[in-house]
Motif scaffolding. Structure first.
Motif, short mmCIF file in Angstrom:
data_model
loop_
_atom_site.label_atom_id
_atom_site.label_comp_id
_atom_site.label_asym_id
_atom_site.label_seq_id
_atom_site.Cartn_x
_atom_site.Cartn_y
_atom_site.Cartn_z
N GLY A 19 -19.09 4.96 15.80
CA GLY A 19 -19.49 6.07 16.94
C GLY A 19 -20.42 6.88 16.48
O GLY A 19 -21.52 7.33 17.08
N ILE B 209 -22.40 8.72 23.19
CA ILE B 209 -21.12 8.13 22.47
C ILE B 209 -19.81 8.61 23.51
O ILE B 209 -18.60 8.48 22.95
CB ILE B 209 -20.92 8.58 20.98
CG1 ILE B 209 -20.83 10.22 20.80
CG2 ILE B 209 -21.83 7.87 20.21
CD1 ILE B 209 -20.30 10.33 19.70
N LEU C 153 -17.00 6.26 23.69
CA LEU C 153 -16.23 5.91 22.60
C LEU C 153 -15.27 6.95 21.83
O LEU C 153 -14.40 6.48 21.15
CB LEU C 153 -17.48 5.68 21.42
CG LEU C 153 -18.28 4.64 21.81
CD1 LEU C 153 -19.60 4.64 20.62
CD2 LEU C 153 -17.71 3.28 21.94
#
Length: 121
Positions: free
Chosen positions: A6, A106, A109
């Motif tokens: 990530g 991200i 994530l």
């Protein structure tokens, strides 16, 4: 929390965003901008991204994270940006937008841990 993949994805998106913004300012230098920004973006992105992520670990609001990844680079780069031909504002904003977009990329994530009962967060 985020893993290494990530973090790498966020840095890659930030690098491409930074490169794109610099290329808009000087299209003829696109290849050189991409190559010369690789090492600094990845080295600084990994270090600062990890530290800022750790500092914000207890903050659950993802927008606060995105704002911090925008504001942090902006504040750091304003004094250094004066060394750029593009000037302080353009370089600083390019770095700040790239940091914010990298963190935003991200968002899905990131695993947010609930503090649990009795922790008063």
């Amino acid at each position: 929390m985020i893993d290494g993949k990530g973090l790498a994805l966020g840095i890659a998106v930030a690098h491409l965003t930074f490169w794109f913004l610099l290329t808009l300012q000087s299209p003829g230098w696109a290849v050189l901008f991409f190559i010369y920004s690789l090492l600094p973006v990845w080295a600084v992105g990994a270090g600062v991204g990890s530290l800022l992520g750790l500092a914000l670990r207890r903050v659950r609001n993802q927008w606060v994270h995105v704002a911090a990844f925008f504001a942090g680079p902006l504040l750091v780069c304003v004094p250094v940006g004066g060394l750029s031909q593009a000037g302080s504002v353009l370089l600083s904003l390019s770095v700040a937008v790239a940091g914010g977009v990298g963190r935003l990329s991200i968002w899905k994530l990131v695993r947010v841990n609930d503090p649990g009962p009795g922790h008063g967060m």
